[in-house]
Design a protein around this motif. Structure first.
Motif, PDB file in Angstrom:
ATOM      1  N   LEU A  18      -3.672 -11.014  -7.602  1.00 59.04           N
ATOM      2  CA  LEU A  18      -3.475 -10.077  -6.497  1.00 59.04           C
ATOM      3  C   LEU A  18      -3.258  -8.661  -7.009  1.00 59.04           C
ATOM      4  CD1 LEU A  18      -3.245 -10.119  -3.398  1.00 59.04           C
ATOM      5  CD2 LEU A  18      -0.779 -10.323  -3.660  1.00 59.04           C
ATOM      6  N   GLY A  22      -5.582  -5.408  -6.303  1.00 55.50           N
ATOM      7  CA  GLY A  22      -5.048  -4.133  -5.856  1.00 55.50           C
ATOM      8  C   GLY A  22      -5.425  -2.988  -6.772  1.00 55.50           C
ATOM      9  N   ILE A  27      -5.270   0.198  -4.592  1.00 53.07           N
ATOM     10  CA  ILE A  27      -4.017   0.095  -3.822  1.00 53.07           C
ATOM     11  C   ILE A  27      -2.876  -0.048  -4.828  1.00 53.07           C
ATOM     12  CG2 ILE A  27      -2.826  -1.136  -1.985  1.00 53.07           C
ATOM     13  CD1 ILE A  27      -5.489  -2.250  -1.089  1.00 53.07           C
ATOM     14  N   GLU A  29       0.365   0.362  -4.488  1.00 50.81           N
ATOM     15  CA  GLU A  29       1.548  -0.349  -4.019  1.00 50.81           C
ATOM     16  C   GLU A  29       1.382  -1.856  -4.174  1.00 50.81           C
ATOM     17  OE1 GLU A  29      -0.101   1.871  -2.391  1.00 50.81           O
ATOM     18  OE2 GLU A  29       1.234   3.594  -2.114  1.00 50.81           O
ATOM     19  N   LEU A  30       0.205  -2.372  -3.833  1.00 56.22           N
ATOM     20  CA  LEU A  30      -0.051  -3.806  -3.957  1.00 56.22           C
ATOM     21  C   LEU A  30       0.006  -4.242  -5.417  1.00 56.22           C
ATOM     22  CD1 LEU A  30      -0.825  -6.488  -2.666  1.00 56.22           C
ATOM     23  CD2 LEU A  30      -3.229  -5.814  -2.853  1.00 56.22           C
ATOM     24  N   THR A  31      -0.575  -3.426  -6.292  1.00 62.71           N
ATOM     25  CA  THR A  31      -0.551  -3.759  -7.717  1.00 62.71           C
ATOM     26  C   THR A  31       0.876  -3.786  -8.259  1.00 62.71           C
ATOM     27  OG1 THR A  31      -2.718  -2.737  -7.994  1.00 62.71           O
ATOM     28  CG2 THR A  31      -1.417  -3.098  -9.980  1.00 62.71           C
ATOM     29  N   SER A  34       2.943  -6.786  -6.759  1.00 61.56           N
ATOM     30  CA  SER A  34       2.502  -8.088  -7.277  1.00 61.56           C
ATOM     31  C   SER A  34       2.974  -8.297  -8.704  1.00 61.56           C
ATOM     32  CB  SER A  34       0.975  -8.183  -7.202  1.00 61.56           C
ATOM     33  OG  SER A  34       0.526  -8.034  -5.876  1.00 61.56           O
TER      34      SER A  34
END
Length: 644
Positions: A18, A22, A27, A29-31, A34
């Motif tokens: 994930l 990201g 992205i 924030e997602l990286t 996660s």
């Protein structure tokens, strides 16, 4: 454990994947979330593993538990007491500041009131005796005389009005105002009849309060960014930061040089004040606070009694209680150390002895010196190990005996006919089920000559090896006597003498029941001789005849044996059985009985095997799961014809 590890790897792999998605998609924030979650889960898992490995030993667990219960609470309680003392000292510093400020404000009010009184007596406006105090007088609420620069035309009545619901209480009655230069001043308002006086203290208020209270006082406007509000249980707590506007002056106030801890200004407190206003407008302009700084000695002078005798007694009691608690803790710590060491050593010994027993060393023992529950556990282990050693020896002996019994069982099976199949003129079927490893029942088929047959079935009293040995002796003797073509009664008489001679060496008076049947297939003549054995059954055209021949068993006193001769027709069936089938019981201890034997044999049958299976099926349905209490033996002969 393996499934949990695989699940953990799957979760970490998913989070990393994930994060990669990201990163590729841009992205951030997602990286970040996660990867942070993956690192947190991995750290928790690794920390749990290390914690379990660290505390695997009982001694470590006890030491860690004692650290949590007996050591860690001491600094935590000391920290809590220190924080409580700090808060209490701060509250005392705030109280000292409030008293000092209230006393000073009260002095100013008295001074202004005296001036107002003189104005009323003489009519003229007197000059202020305090050069730092500017005073303006009012009549009927209107300024009388020149006043001072900030004095409004109308008397500010809010100076003499109080709000009982104000959160800061007494300090709400001490007004602070901003002068024309936006400096914080202390205002005083006095009203008497139609006359009133307004005073503004222009001196160094902070220095005056410092000299009077002995604590550092710094009055500042509280900025919104310097406060943090926390709401807990319906109450709101405000945390404010401190500023240090005059550090050099503060150091000079507390003195320089080598100061002891008691003289270090380590106590900080913030006291809320009434909001600052202007004399012309009663609306609050700025929220004020007094930043206080004091030493432990200052608090000590305010708290501790000045009476040396009382002071010494209080401190003596405190020291005595402290030393008592220290002694108790030292004793508890020594006991805990010995307890941890003793328990750890006892458990380690028990673990080593258990490992030795697990590896097969049943001679392992633990030296027992303790008299407590652990000592009892060690003694129980030694008892258990000794019992296991005996059980292993008994098991080895039993295994050896079982091997010998297996050999005896094979020998007994070899003594019995390997198979009873169709011979010239007859069809035979048999069944043998010993209730023990070696049975006492015996059956055999002997050839008297080329035509005649001898069918023997016998039951030796008892079970096990002794009964099997008697059965072997009976077979050997019976075979020799039958081959001599002696009459059946003579055969039984000699066998009875042999059994009786054996009774002198064998306790329990062993007896033998037997049936010897001589059959000539050419003529169909069957001669049955019985020695107290179970009845013989003859099936003719589906009808069952029970042949009961009263007689005495072999080995008993008296040689009375019953005999009967039958002429069989082709298709007739003869059944010999032992009492183990007749006495088979069900769950209610009810035996199968003679009547059920007759019922099971009733009816036409095409083969001897069919008759055998039908009877055995009836016995099995009756007994159910009940084990056999006696040997079960069955021989079935179907007469075909002499010419078939």
């Amino acid at each position: 454990m393996r499934k949990r590890f695989l699940l953990l790897l799957a979760i970490l792999g998913f989070l990393v994947a994930l994060g990669v998605v990201g990163f590729v998609a841009g992205i951030e924030e997602l990286t970040g979330l996660s990867l942070l979650a993956a690192l947190l889960i991995a750290a928790i898992w690794l920390g749990t593993k290390l914690f379990k490995r660290l505390l695997w030993g009982v001694g470590r667990k006890l030491a860690f538990s004692y650290f949590l219960i007996g050591i860690l609470p001491i600094p935590m309680v000391a920290l809590l007491v220190g924080l409580w003392a700090y808060v209490l000292s701060g509250a005392l510093v705030g109280h000292l500041f409030r008293d000092t400020l209230a006393d000073f404000h009260r002095e100013l009010e008295e001074s202004v009131a005296m001036g107002l009184l003189r104005t009323g007596e003489g009519g003229a406006v007197p000059a202020s005796r305090n050069p730092d105090l500017d005073i303006a007088y009012y009549r009927n609420g209107t300024l009388e005389g020149p006043g001072f620069e900030e004095a409004p035309e109308r008397f500010p009545r809010w100076l003499v009005e109080t709000d009982p619901n104000d959160e800061i209480g007494e300090l709400a009655q001490i007004p602070f105002v901003l002068d024309s230069e936006s400096r914080i001043r202390l205002a005083v308002g006095v009203e008497s009849g139609d006359r009133a006086a307004l005073a503004l203290y222009r001196g160094d208020l902070e220095r005056e309060l410092r000299q009077r209270s002995g604590i550092w006082v710094q009055i500042e406007a509280l900025k919104p960014e310097d406060r943090v509000e926390i709401e807990m249980g319906g109450r709101r707590f405000v945390l404010r930061g401190t500023t240090d506007r005059d550090p050099e002056l503060r150091e000079e106030f507390f003195g320089t040089g080598n100061r002891r801890l008691w003289d270090e200004p380590i106590l900080y407190w913030v006291q809320s004040l009434a909001p600052a206003r202007t004399l012309s407008d009663p609306r609050p302009v700025e929220e004020l606070g007094a930043f206080l700084n004091a030493t432990v000695r200052t608090v000590d002078r305010q708290v501790v009694s000045s009476d040396a005798e009382i002071d010494t007694a209080a401190w003596g009691a405190l020291v005595a209680i402290g030393l008592l608690l220290l002694d108790i803790y030292v004793v508890a710590a020594i006991m805990a150390i010995f307890l941890i060491y003793g328990l750890s050593r006892a458990v380690n010994r028990l673990s080593k002895a258990t490992a030795a027993v697990q590896e097969g060393d049943f001679s392992a023992r633990i030296p027992v010196r303790r008299t407590d529950q652990l000592g009892q556990m060690q003694r129980d282990f030694n008892t258990m190990a000794a019992s296991l050693e005996e059980l292993v020896a008994a098991a080895a002996q039993k295994e050896s005996l079982e091997k010998e019994l297996e050999i005896a069982r094979e020998l007994q099976q070899n003594l019995l006919p390997a198979s009873l199949t169709t011979t010239e003129g007859v069809e035979l079927a048999s069944y043998f089920e010993p209730s023990a490893a070696i049975g006492g029942d015996y059956f055999d088929l002997l050839r008297l000559d080329e035509e005649r047959l001898a069918v023997v079935i016998a039951d030796v009293s008892g079970h096990g090896l002794s009964a099997g040995l008697r059965m072997a002796m009976l077979k050997a003797a019976l075979s020799m006597l039958v081959e001599q073509e002696l009459p059946p009664t003579e055969v039984f008489t000699r066998l009875s003498h042999m059994v009786r001679s054996e009774q002198s060496a064998a306790p329990g008076r062993p007896l033998v029941t037997a049936t010897l049947s001589l059959f000539d297939p050419r003529s169909g003549r069957l001669e049955i001789t019985n020695a107290a054995h179970a009845p013989t059954y003859c099936i003719h055209q589906g009808e069952v005849r029970e042949i009961m021949l009263p007689s005495s068993p072999l080995g008993a006193l008296g040689d009375r044996y019953g005999s009967e001769e039958l002429d069989l027709s082709p298709g007739d069936i003869v059944v010999w059985l032992s009492d183990g089938l007749i006495e088979a019981v069900d769950g209610e201890e009810e035996s199968f009985g003679y009547d059920r034997v007759v019922d099971a044999l009733q009816g036409r049958a095409a083969t001897a095997t069919e008759v055998r299976d039908r009877l055995l099926q009836s016995v099995s349905e009756h007994a159910g799961e009940m084990p056999a209490d006696d040997d079960r033996t069955l021989v079935v002969m179907r007469y075909i014809s002499g010419t078939d």
